[in-house]
Write an enzyme that holds these catalytic residues in place. Structure first.
Site, mmCIF file in Angstrom:
data_model
loop_
_atom_site.group_PDB
_atom_site.id
_atom_site.type_symbol
_atom_site.label_atom_id
_atom_site.label_comp_id
_atom_site.label_asym_id
_atom_site.label_seq_id
_atom_site.Cartn_x
_atom_site.Cartn_y
_atom_site.Cartn_z
ATOM 1 N N ARG A 1 23.120 -39.270 -116.550
ATOM 2 C CA ARG A 1 24.432 -39.581 -115.957
ATOM 3 C C ARG A 1 24.858 -38.584 -114.889
ATOM 4 N NH1 ARG A 1 25.308 -40.672 -121.326
ATOM 5 N NH2 ARG A 1 25.331 -42.905 -121.754
ATOM 6 N N LYS B 1 26.062 -40.200 -99.653
ATOM 7 C CA LYS B 1 25.576 -41.572 -99.897
ATOM 8 C C LYS B 1 24.126 -41.501 -100.338
ATOM 9 C CE LYS B 1 28.313 -44.335 -96.656
ATOM 10 N NZ LYS B 1 28.210 -45.206 -95.467
ATOM 11 N N GLU C 1 21.006 -40.188 -83.403
ATOM 12 C CA GLU C 1 22.177 -39.916 -84.248
ATOM 13 C C GLU C 1 22.915 -38.664 -83.742
ATOM 14 O OE1 GLU C 1 23.026 -42.114 -86.553
ATOM 15 O OE2 GLU C 1 21.194 -43.028 -87.358
ATOM 16 N N LYS D 1 30.490 -34.684 -89.031
ATOM 17 C CA LYS D 1 30.374 -35.572 -90.189
ATOM 18 C C LYS D 1 31.157 -35.014 -91.371
ATOM 19 C CE LYS D 1 27.479 -38.500 -92.986
ATOM 20 N NZ LYS D 1 26.206 -39.160 -93.207
ATOM 21 N N GLU E 1 34.524 -44.355 -96.994
ATOM 22 C CA GLU E 1 34.420 -45.253 -95.829
ATOM 23 C C GLU E 1 35.419 -46.401 -95.861
ATOM 24 O OE1 GLU E 1 30.387 -45.913 -94.436
ATOM 25 O OE2 GLU E 1 31.019 -47.763 -93.465
ATOM 26 N N ARG F 1 35.471 -43.101 -91.502
ATOM 27 C CA ARG F 1 34.010 -42.957 -91.678
ATOM 28 C C ARG F 1 33.268 -44.121 -91.037
ATOM 29 N NH1 ARG F 1 30.730 -40.553 -97.015
ATOM 30 N NH2 ARG F 1 28.678 -40.644 -96.044
ATOM 31 N N ASN G 1 29.356 -45.624 -87.753
ATOM 32 C CA ASN G 1 28.487 -46.794 -87.561
ATOM 33 C C ASN G 1 28.388 -47.232 -86.106
ATOM 34 O OD1 ASN G 1 27.891 -46.996 -90.282
ATOM 35 N ND2 ASN G 1 29.773 -48.132 -90.699
ATOM 36 N N HIS H 1 25.501 -49.266 -84.898
ATOM 37 C CA HIS H 1 24.749 -49.698 -86.074
ATOM 38 C C HIS H 1 24.837 -51.193 -86.360
ATOM 39 C CE1 HIS H 1 24.166 -45.456 -86.699
ATOM 40 N NE2 HIS H 1 23.455 -45.657 -87.794
ATOM 41 N N HIS I 1 21.376 -52.521 -86.719
ATOM 42 C CA HIS I 1 20.833 -53.062 -87.984
ATOM 43 C C HIS I 1 20.254 -54.460 -87.780
ATOM 44 C CE1 HIS I 1 23.357 -50.224 -90.731
ATOM 45 N NE2 HIS I 1 22.160 -49.727 -90.475
ATOM 46 N N HIS J 1 14.731 -46.741 -87.136
ATOM 47 C CA HIS J 1 16.187 -46.830 -87.275
ATOM 48 C C HIS J 1 16.906 -46.186 -86.075
ATOM 49 C CE1 HIS J 1 20.172 -46.816 -89.031
ATOM 50 N NE2 HIS J 1 20.241 -45.516 -88.790
HETATM 51 N N1 LIG Z 1 22.574 -41.462 -96.939
HETATM 52 C C1 LIG Z 1 22.982 -41.570 -95.713
HETATM 53 O O1 LIG Z 1 24.147 -41.288 -95.374
HETATM 54 C C2 LIG Z 1 22.021 -42.057 -94.671
HETATM 55 C C3 LIG Z 1 22.358 -41.987 -93.320
HETATM 56 C C4 LIG Z 1 21.404 -42.382 -92.387
HETATM 57 C C5 LIG Z 1 20.164 -42.833 -92.797
HETATM 58 N N2 LIG Z 1 19.878 -42.906 -94.118
HETATM 59 C C6 LIG Z 1 18.558 -43.363 -94.580
HETATM 60 O O2 LIG Z 1 17.596 -42.442 -94.108
HETATM 61 C C7 LIG Z 1 16.328 -43.101 -94.020
HETATM 62 C C8 LIG Z 1 15.642 -42.716 -92.740
HETATM 63 O O3 LIG Z 1 15.437 -41.330 -92.746
HETATM 64 P P1 LIG Z 1 14.296 -40.652 -91.859
HETATM 65 O O4 LIG Z 1 14.376 -41.169 -90.488
HETATM 66 O O5 LIG Z 1 14.358 -39.194 -92.104
HETATM 67 O O6 LIG Z 1 12.977 -41.302 -92.473
HETATM 68 P P2 LIG Z 1 11.833 -40.753 -93.460
HETATM 69 O O7 LIG Z 1 12.404 -40.007 -94.594
HETATM 70 O O8 LIG Z 1 10.980 -41.920 -93.749
HETATM 71 O O9 LIG Z 1 11.046 -39.733 -92.525
HETATM 72 C C9 LIG Z 1 10.367 -40.235 -91.387
HETATM 73 C C10 LIG Z 1 8.875 -39.885 -91.435
HETATM 74 O O10 LIG Z 1 8.726 -38.515 -91.101
HETATM 75 C C11 LIG Z 1 8.002 -37.836 -92.130
HETATM 76 N N3 LIG Z 1 8.562 -36.481 -92.168
HETATM 77 C C12 LIG Z 1 9.826 -36.124 -92.522
HETATM 78 N N4 LIG Z 1 9.987 -34.810 -92.325
HETATM 79 C C13 LIG Z 1 8.823 -34.328 -91.844
HETATM 80 C C14 LIG Z 1 8.398 -33.039 -91.420
HETATM 81 N N5 LIG Z 1 9.216 -31.986 -91.397
HETATM 82 N N6 LIG Z 1 7.107 -32.912 -91.006
HETATM 83 C C15 LIG Z 1 6.272 -33.979 -90.968
HETATM 84 N N7 LIG Z 1 6.636 -35.222 -91.312
HETATM 85 C C16 LIG Z 1 7.896 -35.390 -91.756
HETATM 86 C C17 LIG Z 1 8.193 -38.653 -93.372
HETATM 87 O O11 LIG Z 1 7.134 -38.473 -94.277
HETATM 88 C C18 LIG Z 1 8.221 -40.071 -92.793
HETATM 89 O O12 LIG Z 1 6.903 -40.516 -92.585
HETATM 90 C C19 LIG Z 1 16.617 -44.592 -94.128
HETATM 91 O O13 LIG Z 1 16.200 -45.044 -95.385
HETATM 92 C C20 LIG Z 1 18.132 -44.680 -94.007
HETATM 93 O O14 LIG Z 1 18.676 -45.763 -94.731
HETATM 94 C C21 LIG Z 1 20.777 -42.520 -95.060
HETATM 95 ZN ZN LIG Z 2 22.007 -44.350 -88.615
#
Ligand SMILES: NC(=O)c1ccc[n+]([C@@H]2O[C@H](COP(=O)([O-])OP(=O)(O)OC[C@H]3O[C@@H](n4cnc5c(N)ncnc54)[C@H](O)[C@@H]3O)[C@@H](O)[C@H]2O)c1
Ligand SMILES: [Zn+2]
Length: 377
Positions: A130, A152, A194, A235, A245, A249, A253, A256, A260, A274
């Site tokens: 939990r 999030k 971003e 942020k 949000e 917040r 977006n 987005h 999206h 993305h």
């Molecule tokens: N929680 C939130 O507020 C929020 C906000 C924006 C995005 N997201 C989520 O984040 C995700 C996208 O994140 P992302 O773009 O970081 O993708 P990811 O975590 O898939 O990383 C992108 C790629 O880079 C590689 N990688 C990451 N760091 C590395 C490093 N230092 N060296 C070598 N390789 C590395 C990973 O293995 C992957 O292949 C999505 O699922 C999205 O929904 C969440």
């Molecule tokens: Zn985004």
């Protein structure tokens, strides 16, 4: 504004949530002192690190060594890289592994990775027993400026992205900017969308600064820490004022809604990452704002020119393999958005750094705009 020399001390950005406040620590080569930092925060905690195979190959040994030298007992769980890991089955694997590692409520989950790991490990931490506290150690630019901050967490449903999740604020975020040196260039660039977003939505001076200093940020100079700190402050302020949000917040977006729809239209594949979809989405949101006479065409061109200068896509014709027709994109937009009284909500702009929530957008106007953009290529 010029780039200041690199500070000898890390930059600390506080996130002010009553009773759940935490720090974002930003600096180069912080992984070595992660164990010490965690020890000061939670002296008797044990940790379980969740990472993916790519990040693990580059940085897990250093993270483990850091915990070991601080006298902290640690285990590690590695999952496959990529969005596919934000699934029920990988979530189950992670939860079971956390339970197996005999972590209890006073211990910590360490999310070492990009946004996928942050969301997955954060959600597992929110659920096991939990709720176990989580430390976010973001390793992608996107994660350092966006996903690791704000609480999030979640996984994807077959019906859409991020549909199953929880708000679970971390107790600490450590953003080591040197980890980004191993991030593939395309991923870095996508994360930069971003970064530009914060300037475009709320901070015109920061956007101008980025226009001058983006190369230093890409090459790992002191601009990198500065830019990440500006984004995190932006942020953190928004999250402190509107954690769930319901208002402000939503401005995060920007780009987005179009983004999206394009991402979904490309099947969430490597054709459009993305951040690339967000860059395109922001260029479209600016053009659409110009169309509604909210900004000058010059402002829209300035936003798009900067994104294009760093190598991000800004025209629908830039998407490899093309984009779906306007009707399909409209279906995807309607799925993403609540349609209220026949109108759509979009984040539009009254200038660079002046985003606002527009609740009265006629879907027919969006459709006509998209058809025109698709025809232009
Ligand atoms: N929680 C939130 O507020 C929020 C906000 C924006 C995005 N997201 C989520 O984040 C995700 C996208 O994140 P992302 O773009 O970081 O993708 P990811 O975590 O898939 O990383 C992108 C790629 O880079 C590689 N990688 C990451 N760091 C590395 C490093 N230092 N060296 C070598 N390789 C590395 C990973 O293995 C992957 O292949 C999505 O699922 C999205 O929904 C969440
Ligand atoms: Zn985004």
């Amino acid at each position: 504004m010029t780039v200041q020399p690199r500070a000898s001390e890390p930059i600390v950005v506080p996130v002010a949530l009553p009773g759940r406040d935490y720090d974002i620590v930003i600096g180069r080569s912080l992984l070595a002192s992660l164990g010490q930092r965690v020890k000061s925060l939670r002296p008797s905690a044990r940790v379980v690190i969740v990472t993916d195979i790519n990040v693990g190959a580059q940085h897990l040994a250093a993270a483990e060594a850091s915990f070991k030298s601080a006298g902290i007992d640690c285990t590690a769980i590695k999952v496959a890289p990529g969005e596919g890991s934000k699934s029920y089955s990988v979530f189950e694997t992670v939860c079971e592994a956390v339970i197996d590692s005999r972590i209890d409520r006073g211990d910590l989950v360490i999310a070492l990775g990009g946004g996928v790991i942050g969301d997955l490990a954060g959600f597992a931490a929110a659920c096991v027993r939990r709720g176990i506290d989580v430390v976010q150690v973001p390793t992608s630019l996107l994660a350092q400026v966006d996903s690791s901050v704000g609480g999030k967490t979640g996984i994807n449903s077959a019906r859409g992205k991020n549909l199953v999740g929880a708000f679970h604020q971390p107790v600490l975020v450590v953003a080591d900017t040197a980890l980004l040196d191993t991030l593939p260039k395309r991923q870095f660039r996508a994360g930069y969308a971003e970064v530009a977003k914060y300037g475009l939505l709320a901070d015109a001076a920061f956007f101008s600064w980025l226009e001058t200093n983006w190369q230093d940020l890409f090459s790992g100079g002191p601009a990198r820490e500065h830019a990440i700190a500006v984004c995190c402050r932006g942020k953190a302020g928004i999250v402190a004022r509107d954690e769930r949000e319901t208002g402000e917040r939503m401005l995060l977006n920007l780009g987005h809604t179009f983004g999206h729809a394009l991402e979904a239209g490309c099947g969430f594949s490597d054709r459009l990452l993305h951040g690339e979809a967000v860059a395109l989405g922001m260029a479209l949101a600016f053009e659409f704002s110009a169309r509604r006479k909210l900004i000058s065409p010059g402002d829209a061109a300035r936003a798009a020119n900067h994104l294009a200068a760093v190598g991000l896509p800004v025209k629908l014709g830039d998407v490899a393999g093309g984009v779906p027709p306007a009707d399909r994109l409209m279906e995807l937009i309607a799925q993403d958005k609540k349609v209220k009284r026949g109108q759509l909500t979009f984040i539009l702009v009254r200038g660079i750094g002046k985003a606002f929530v527009e609740t009265n957008v006629n879907p027919a106007d969006v459709r006509a705009f998209l058809s025109e953009k698709i025809a232009q290529k």
